[in-house]
Design an enzyme around this catalytic site. Structure first.
Site, mmCIF file in Angstrom:
data_model
loop_
_atom_site.group_PDB
_atom_site.id
_atom_site.type_symbol
_atom_site.label_atom_id
_atom_site.label_comp_id
_atom_site.label_asym_id
_atom_site.label_seq_id
_atom_site.Cartn_x
_atom_site.Cartn_y
_atom_site.Cartn_z
ATOM 1 N N ASP A 67 0.852 -1.173 0.000
ATOM 2 C CA ASP A 67 0.000 0.000 0.000
ATOM 3 C C ASP A 67 0.899 1.238 0.000
ATOM 4 O OD1 ASP A 67 -2.425 1.388 0.091
ATOM 5 O OD2 ASP A 67 -2.385 1.504 2.268
ATOM 6 N N ASP A 87 -0.247 5.084 0.985
ATOM 7 C CA ASP A 87 -0.473 5.981 2.120
ATOM 8 C C ASP A 87 -0.529 5.194 3.423
ATOM 9 O OD1 ASP A 87 -0.778 8.625 0.844
ATOM 10 O OD2 ASP A 87 -2.447 7.645 -0.187
#
Length: 276
Positions: free
Chosen positions: A31, A33
């Site tokens: 991922d 953020d």
């Protein structure tokens, strides 16, 4: 009586099962953020981890449910924070949605509520954007949700268009607090259409991970997923059969881990721990 020499050999410390499996990981999904960057800055170890993967020939993709930006936009944003990721190393929910729809109906038509990241992905997948009897209504992220566009989406879904959402996130961050996001707008459309639920392509649908793995030629048994959310990254990683790593630099903390009936393979303070 013949004596013998007692030679003691120090036994190697066995690896725990999670660390042992991590040693066999050949490809990584991560991922963005909360894992690599947060609030406009790189998180500890993020740039070094990307560099290490590239230097050692590890295939990887950076994933995000955000469908606003194109991979080129996101690559520039990451670069400005000191994390050098190429645009072909980024996989967004918009790209995953375009990949899914092009497989479902090649050369189809869609009415889109969203921004450049989504419309560009669909155009490149061969879709035509139209508000005249489209095959699909696709709702993604935008900072300028239009009442007129939402009303058009409702009318088209009631007229037979299939309802697709890029991701289920109900809110996104804003300078003064949470902002309504894709999931909230999709819920509004569902209510207004008498319960028509969208098919959601992004996390936590493991399809997003499977399409990412297809993109880089990865296999679930030798792929790891790094995320900061139990309800999207970890659960989707588990359902896709991946080695799951939760980092505590984003949404989740150790107390939250205990609230779920499933667990990641590893819980780390940050991606910096993957460099050791």
């Amino acid at each position: 009586m013949t004596g013998s020499t007692d030679t003691t050999h120090a036994a190697a410390t066995p690896l725990d099962p999670a660390t042992e499996r991590r040693a066999g990981i050949e490809t990584w999904l991560t991922d963005m953020d909360g894992v690599l960057v947060k609030e406009g800055r790189a998180l500890p170890g993020a740039g070094e981890l990307i560099s290490t993967w590239r230097e050692t020939g590890r295939r990887f993709l950076v994933l995000t449910n955000n469908s606003i930006y194109t991979p080129r936009d996101l690559a520039a944003r990451l670069h400005s924070m000191g994390v050098d990721v190429r645009e072909d190393e980024i996989w967004t929910s918009a790209l995953a949605t375009a990949h899914f729809l092009s497989a479902q109906k090649p050369g189809g038509t869609a009415y889109v509520v969203g921004e450049a990241g989504l419309t560009t992905a669909l155009h490149e997948a061969g879709f035509i954007m139209t508000d005249r009897d489209p095959d699909y209504v696709v709702v993604g992220e935008t900072r300028t949700y239009s009442f007129e566009a939402i009303a058009t989406a409702i009318r088209l879904i009631l007229g037979g268009a299939r309802f697709i959402s890029t991701n289920p996130d109900p809110t996104g961050p804003g300078p003064e607090g949470p902002l309504p996001a894709t999931g909230a707008i999709a819920a509004l459309i569902t209510k207004a259409t008498g319960g028509r639920e969208p098919y959601v392509v992004g996390k936590p649908n493991p399809m997003m991970f499977r399409s990412a793995m297809t993109r880089i030629g990865a296999h679930s048994q030798t792929t790891g997923m790094i995320g900061d959310r139990m309800d999207t990254d970890v659960v989707a990683g588990i359902e896709a059969g991946l080695h799951t790593v939760l980092v505590l630099t984003g949404i989740a903390d150790r107390a939250e881990v205990e609230r779920y009936p499933f667990r990641p393979d590893e819980v780390l303070e940050s991606v910096a721990e993957l460099l050791g």
